[in-house]
Design a protein around this motif. Structure first.
Motif, PDB file in Angstrom:
ATOM      1  N   THR A 146      21.195  -7.373 117.086  1.00 40.16           N
ATOM      2  CA  THR A 146      20.537  -6.343 116.288  1.00 40.16           C
ATOM      3  C   THR A 146      20.374  -6.773 114.837  1.00 40.16           C
ATOM      4  N   GLY A 147      21.383  -7.395 114.256  1.00 39.68           N
ATOM      5  CA  GLY A 147      21.329  -7.814 112.861  1.00 39.68           C
ATOM      6  C   GLY A 147      20.294  -8.887 112.579  1.00 39.68           C
ATOM      7  N   ALA A 148      19.849  -9.591 113.607  1.00 43.25           N
ATOM      8  CA  ALA A 148      18.859 -10.657 113.429  1.00 43.25           C
ATOM      9  C   ALA A 148      17.426 -10.119 113.426  1.00 43.25           C
ATOM     10  N   THR A 149      17.275  -8.838 113.700  1.00 40.97           N
ATOM     11  CA  THR A 149      15.956  -8.225 113.787  1.00 40.97           C
ATOM     12  C   THR A 149      15.581  -7.615 112.437  1.00 40.97           C
ATOM     13  N   ALA A 150      14.450  -8.035 111.901  1.00 44.91           N
ATOM     14  CA  ALA A 150      13.981  -7.521 110.616  1.00 44.91           C
ATOM     15  C   ALA A 150      13.098  -6.299 110.834  1.00 44.91           C
ATOM     16  N   LEU A 151      13.117  -5.399 109.866  1.00 41.46           N
ATOM     17  CA  LEU A 151      12.213  -4.252 109.903  1.00 41.46           C
ATOM     18  C   LEU A 151      10.813  -4.695 109.499  1.00 41.46           C
ATOM     19  N   GLY A 152       9.816  -3.942 109.939  1.00 40.23           N
ATOM     20  CA  GLY A 152       8.435  -4.203 109.560  1.00 40.23           C
ATOM     21  C   GLY A 152       7.662  -4.924 110.638  1.00 40.23           C
ATOM     22  N   ARG A 153       6.528  -5.475 110.219  1.00 42.83           N
ATOM     23  CA  ARG A 153       5.651  -6.186 111.156  1.00 42.83           C
ATOM     24  C   ARG A 153       6.320  -7.474 111.622  1.00 42.83           C
ATOM     25  N   GLN A 154       6.170  -7.749 112.902  1.00 44.72           N
ATOM     26  CA  GLN A 154       6.788  -8.916 113.521  1.00 44.72           C
ATOM     27  C   GLN A 154       5.749 -10.019 113.710  1.00 44.72           C
ATOM     28  N   PRO A 155       6.206 -11.258 113.856  1.00 41.03           N
ATOM     29  CA  PRO A 155       5.267 -12.349 114.136  1.00 41.03           C
ATOM     30  C   PRO A 155       4.475 -12.065 115.412  1.00 41.03           C
ATOM     31  N   GLU A 156       3.216 -12.458 115.399  1.00 46.51           N
ATOM     32  CA  GLU A 156       2.344 -12.233 116.561  1.00 46.51           C
ATOM     33  C   GLU A 156       2.856 -13.018 117.772  1.00 46.51           C
TER      34      GLU A 156
END
Length: 175
Positions: free
Chosen positions: A120-130
């Motif tokens: 979970t901590g490795a996941t950034a908020l916002g738009r993700q890479p395509e």
């Protein structure tokens, strides 16, 4: 039996993806039904809906091009309880590829981390890479009252701006 019915159809501009139904949502059959959940006020605040909807009105959002699903369709409650029922990432991907929404928005870092197979901590908020053969994806701060300490409106606003720039069915307003 699914705790909450999917609200999916071809041509949606946005599908919200939760981890699993809360106990309240499972009991009522309505997405984001707990009174302490910020989901519905946030949709209105950032301009994704033209008015404040109530949880029981979730099917009406399909007219606005908005759908719903969860990664865990069988469990309910807090994640540590609900997820014991299992997560079906492959089934989720198949549904998304079948219905082809323009954008997918995970409503928590936990849901996104399950999808991406990372902590979970490795996941950034916002738009993700395509990703090839997958819609534009966003990770939003959880609107759950249980996640108040990590709340931020910023990724929700980013999502609304993206939809305003890319969708024929424009939001009423974006703040």
């Amino acid at each position: 039996m699914d705790r909450l019915p999917d609200q999916l159809q071809p041509g949606l501009r946005l599908v919200f993806v939760g981890t699993a139904a809360s106990e309240r949502s499972a009991a009522t059959g309505h997405y984001y039904a707990h009174p302490g959940n910020r989901f519905w006020p946030t949709l209105f605040a950032v301009g994704l809906t033209p008015r404040l909807y109530q949880p029981h009105e979730f099917p009406a959002l399909r007219v606005l091009g908005i759908g719903f699903t969860d990664l865990c369709k069988q469990g309910a409650g807090m994640d540590h309880v609900a997820l014991k029922a299992g997560v079906d990432v492959a089934g989720f991907i198949a549904k998304i590829r079948q219905h082809r929404p323009a954008t997918v928005a995970f409503t928590s870092k936990k849901a996104a981390s399950l999808f991406y197979g990372q902590p979970t901590g490795a996941t950034a908020l916002g738009r993700q890479p395509e990703q090839a053969d997958f819609p534009t994806t966003f990770v939003l701060a959880s609107p759950s009252g249980a996640a108040s300490g990590a709340w931020t409106l910023a990724p929700w606003r980013e999502l609304a701006m993206h939809l305003a720039q890319t969708s024929d069915a424009q939001p009423t307003r974006v703040r």
